[in-house]
Design an enzyme around this catalytic site. Structure first.
Site, short mmCIF file in Angstrom:
data_model
loop_
_atom_site.label_atom_id
_atom_site.label_comp_id
_atom_site.label_asym_id
_atom_site.label_seq_id
_atom_site.Cartn_x
_atom_site.Cartn_y
_atom_site.Cartn_z
N GLU A 1 10.38 3.40 5.78
CA GLU A 1 10.34 1.95 5.63
C GLU A 1 11.41 1.33 6.54
O GLU A 1 12.58 1.69 6.46
CB GLU A 1 10.56 1.54 4.17
CG GLU A 1 10.87 0.07 3.94
CD GLU A 1 9.84 -0.90 4.53
OE1 GLU A 1 8.63 -0.66 4.39
OE2 GLU A 1 10.27 -1.91 5.16
N ALA A 2 10.96 0.39 7.36
CA ALA A 2 11.88 -0.23 8.32
C ALA A 2 12.95 -1.06 7.62
O ALA A 2 14.10 -1.13 8.06
CB ALA A 2 11.09 -1.11 9.29
N HIS B 1 -1.99 -14.42 4.40
CA HIS B 1 -2.91 -13.35 4.03
C HIS B 1 -3.47 -12.61 5.24
O HIS B 1 -4.67 -12.33 5.30
CB HIS B 1 -4.06 -13.93 3.19
CG HIS B 1 -3.61 -14.47 1.87
ND1 HIS B 1 -4.40 -15.28 1.09
CD2 HIS B 1 -2.46 -14.31 1.19
CE1 HIS B 1 -3.75 -15.59 -0.01
NE2 HIS B 1 -2.56 -15.02 0.02
N ALA C 1 0.84 -1.20 0.00
CA ALA C 1 0.00 0.00 0.00
C ALA C 1 0.87 1.25 0.00
O ALA C 1 0.57 2.23 -0.70
CB ALA C 1 -0.92 -0.01 1.22
C1 LIG Z 1 5.14 -15.15 1.75
C2 LIG Z 1 3.92 -14.44 1.24
C3 LIG Z 1 3.26 -14.91 0.11
C4 LIG Z 1 2.13 -14.27 -0.37
N1 LIG Z 1 1.60 -14.65 -1.57
C5 LIG Z 1 0.63 -13.88 -2.13
C6 LIG Z 1 0.22 -14.11 -3.47
O1 LIG Z 1 0.75 -14.97 -4.18
N2 LIG Z 1 -0.78 -13.32 -3.96
C7 LIG Z 1 -1.37 -12.35 -3.22
O2 LIG Z 1 -2.31 -11.70 -3.70
N3 LIG Z 1 -0.99 -12.12 -1.95
C8 LIG Z 1 0.02 -12.82 -1.40
N4 LIG Z 1 0.46 -12.54 -0.15
C9 LIG Z 1 -0.22 -11.49 0.61
C10 LIG Z 1 0.06 -10.08 0.11
O3 LIG Z 1 1.39 -9.99 -0.35
C11 LIG Z 1 -0.23 -9.10 1.26
O4 LIG Z 1 -1.59 -9.20 1.65
C12 LIG Z 1 0.01 -7.65 0.87
O5 LIG Z 1 1.21 -7.51 0.15
C13 LIG Z 1 0.04 -6.81 2.15
O6 LIG Z 1 0.23 -5.47 1.83
P1 LIG Z 1 0.33 -4.39 3.00
O7 LIG Z 1 0.53 -3.08 2.35
O8 LIG Z 1 -0.83 -4.55 3.91
O9 LIG Z 1 1.61 -4.80 3.87
P2 LIG Z 1 3.10 -5.06 3.41
O10 LIG Z 1 3.23 -5.15 1.95
O11 LIG Z 1 3.58 -6.21 4.22
O12 LIG Z 1 3.85 -3.71 3.83
C14 LIG Z 1 4.09 -3.31 5.13
C15 LIG Z 1 5.44 -2.58 5.13
O13 LIG Z 1 5.57 -1.85 6.33
C16 LIG Z 1 6.89 -1.99 6.82
N5 LIG Z 1 6.84 -1.73 8.25
C17 LIG Z 1 6.27 -2.49 9.21
N6 LIG Z 1 6.38 -1.88 10.41
C18 LIG Z 1 7.03 -0.72 10.19
C19 LIG Z 1 7.43 0.34 11.05
N7 LIG Z 1 7.18 0.31 12.34
N8 LIG Z 1 8.09 1.38 10.51
C20 LIG Z 1 8.36 1.43 9.18
N9 LIG Z 1 8.00 0.44 8.33
C21 LIG Z 1 7.33 -0.61 8.83
C22 LIG Z 1 7.26 -3.40 6.44
O14 LIG Z 1 8.65 -3.60 6.45
C23 LIG Z 1 6.63 -3.53 5.08
O15 LIG Z 1 7.51 -3.12 4.06
C24 LIG Z 1 1.59 -13.16 0.35
C25 LIG Z 1 2.22 -12.68 1.49
C26 LIG Z 1 3.39 -13.30 1.94
C27 LIG Z 1 4.08 -12.75 3.16
#
Ligand SMILES: Cc1cc2nc3c(=O)[nH]c(=O)nc-3n(C[C@H](O)[C@H](O)[C@H](O)COP(=O)(O)OP(=O)(O)OC[C@H]3O[C@@H](n4cnc5c(N)ncnc54)[C@H](O)[C@@H]3O)c2cc1C
Length: 547
Positions: free
Chosen positions: A35-36, A469, A15
């Protein structure tokens, strides 16, 4: 003195990258993204088959784990999360699934106004560049390339044909008008390479003068003044620093760490906070509740012929595969986690599929660490699309760098248990069809001894994992953490934009929905910042003037 930006984004993940791109597009607003983790540098990120390496990687993966729970035989289940620009899209399986119309219509019914399927479809279309047939459902001009997997091994064709013999039709586009059916997965790849959110959204705009990106910057606290979040404290290179936000702070740290940062800042259930040694500032009991994930069992079979990744990715054949990949960007190195898919209804009377399958011509001695078996094998992952069970993610200490406590509470309802058992039985039935006879040897896991309902359920309890997920822990809608504009209730100047805001999990892999959420949130944030009333705000204003 601390620096000031119009927006501070916490988390440069899936996101976060969308937000960084969209909020800086017109040049009017300054944005800092914290970003951490670091820059995505490993070669395993761009090669799709690197997925299995990244699952256990210490640099790009936070490697959380659940608490042991009775329902899953007191095992600690791995909860990988991406760390670094691109977040979980750096390490995910690249499978692209939007979910079902009913998922989003359900969100709207739960109080998330403006999030029905008709409301979100334009954002799904906006974000993707789909290589398949053009239709009213699909987008062609977005930043994220989406295509069907290129590899079509005969054993996967046989699996799809066997599903047909079991009564399940093929479906050329499960992201189109209906999800039911079998076929090949769609993935976010371009020319055989992973396209993460960093590649699609961030890299092309890194040069913008109004965008600053800090890696190795871990947010530790949200700073509040008079009911408004005005700044973020973060740790970088051993130093504690503060950055101020003129307009808003946008929390995009993902479903595990967004609730963690809220709680570490004194926002949450006062009882939970006090237990962790944190002074409560804002009472929001829903923080860290409503945790939902896709529980998944993996069934395995020995295969009669040496056509599986177990053999194809060893010795001289691996050398050939590497050459093929570097020459043509084709072959087994373009495969992530999913090859052929299935979406089925486990019982009559459902409005859509409730079970998803992941077929792969590979089998693992260790599913969590993806160590391949030595003999030919295949796997069907079986997952329930809309689990009812809900868990929690809460902090246990005031230390923002300590891992939170993850309690998934899998298989807590009869519907969830029935659905998993029915899903596995259907998978066995499909593999037993004539179309698979050339390949099918013996079922090794759970194995032929597994017959009764309790046998199946015990197998799930003893072996189920997640498919990564995590969602729902800062949920949107009535009684949730954020309103329909993703603004944190009872506070000003703070939104959450990531997988945590989903009121219920979508029917499928979650990244597409997260990208959609971030695209829609960007529009809402820009409208507020430009002083344009959103429909929800004008309704509230009208209601206030009537009173
Ligand atoms: C191994 C794996 C396989 C997956 N396979 C699929 C797939 O094939 N297809 C699919 O649709 N979905 C898949 N998913 C799920 C999907 O990738 C996630 O639902 C989605 O990417 C989450 O997005 P997000 O923005 O919520 O969090 P994230 O993309 O996880 O981003 C959060 C970010 O915040 C950073 N962060 C955390 N805490 C802090 C802090 N205190 N200060 C600064 N930065 C911080 C983290 O380092 C990270 O970069 C998978 C997930 C994983 C882990």
């Amino acid at each position: 003195m601390s620096e000031t930006f119009d927006f501070v984004i916490v988390g440069g993940g899936t996101a976060g990258c969308v937000l960084a791109n969209r909020l800086t597009a017109d040049g009017r607003f300054s944005v800092l993204m914290l970003e951490a983790g670091g820059e995505p540098r490993s070669i395993w990120i761009s090669i799709p088959a690197g997925f299995s390496k990244l699952l256990v990687n210490e640099t790009y993966n936070w490697r959380f784990a659940t608490e042991p729970e009775d329902a899953t035989q007191n095992r600690m289940i791995a909860v990988p999360r991406g760390r670094g620009l691109g977040g979980s899209t750096l390490i995910n399986g690249m499978i692209y699934v939007r979910g079902q119309r009913g998922d989003f219509d359900g969100w709207a019914q739960m109080g998330a106004q403006g999030w029905s399927f008709d409301d979100v479809l334009p954002y799904f279309r906006k974000l993707e560049s789909y290589a398949g047939p053009v239709s009213e459902w699909r987008g062609t001009g977005g930043p994220l390339p989406v295509m069907e997997v290129r590899e079509r091994p005969a054993i996967a064709d046989a699996f799809i044909a066997a599903a047909g013999e079991s009564g399940f039709e093929a479906n050329p586009d499960y992201n189109g008008d209906r999800q039911d059916g079998f076929g090949y997965y769609q993935v976010n790849q371009h020319k055989g390479r992973r396209v993460s959110a960093e590649k699609a959204y961030l890299a092309p705009v890194r040069h913008r003068p109004n965008l600053s990106v800090l890696t190795g910057a871990c947010a530790t606290k949200l700073v509040m003044e008079g009911g408004r979040v005005v700044a973020v404290e973060y740790r970088r290179g051993g130093e504690m620093l503060t950055v101020r936000a003129r307009c808003e702070v946008v929390l995009a740290a993902g479903a595990i760490q967004s609730p963690q940062l809220l709680e570490c800042s004194g926002i949450g259930n006062p009882e939970v906070l006090r237990r962790a040694g944190i002074v409560p500032h804002v009472e929001l009991p829903a923080v860290g509740e409503n945790y939902v994930d896709h529980f998944c069992t993996r069934m395995n079979w020995r295969v009669k012929v040496p056509v599986t990744l177990n053999e194809l990715s060893r010795g001289p054949r691996l050398g050939l595969a590497v050459a093929q990949y570097y020459l043509n960007r084709t072959g087994i190195l373009t495969l992530g986690t999913g090859l052929a898919y299935g979406f089925v209804r486990s019982r009559p009377g459902l409005s859509g599929p409730d079970v998803q399958y992941f077929f792969m011509h590979a089998s693992y001695a260790n599913a969590a660490e993806r160590k391949l078996d030595r003999k030919p094998g295949m796997t069907i992952g079986v997952t329930q699309l809309r689990p009812e069970s809900r868990g929690t993610i809460h902090v246990a200490s005031p230390d923002p760098l300590a891992a939170p406590v993850i309690r998934p509470n899998f298989l807590a309802t009869q519907t969830d248990r029935d659905c998993m058992v029915a899903g596995m039985r259907i998978a066995r039935d499909i593999v037993a069809q004539p179309a698979m006879s050339r390949y099918r040897d013996s079922e090794t896991s759970p194995g032929p001894g597994c017959e009764t309902y309790d046998d199946w359920l015990n197998f799930a309890r003893a072996n189920g994992q997640t498919i990564y997920h995590a969602a729902g822990t800062c949920s949107m809608g009535r009684g949730g953490v954020v309103d329909s504009e993703l603004k944190v209730n009872r506070l000003r100047g703070l939104r959450v934009v990531d997988a945590s805001v989903m009121p219920t999990i979508v029917s499928g892999n979650t990244q597409a929905a997260v990208l959609m959420i971030a695209e829609k949130a960007s529009d809402m944030i820009l409208r507020s910042a430009r002083g344009i009333e959103t429909p929800a705000e004008s309704r509230l204003a009208r209601a206030a003037s009537i009173r």
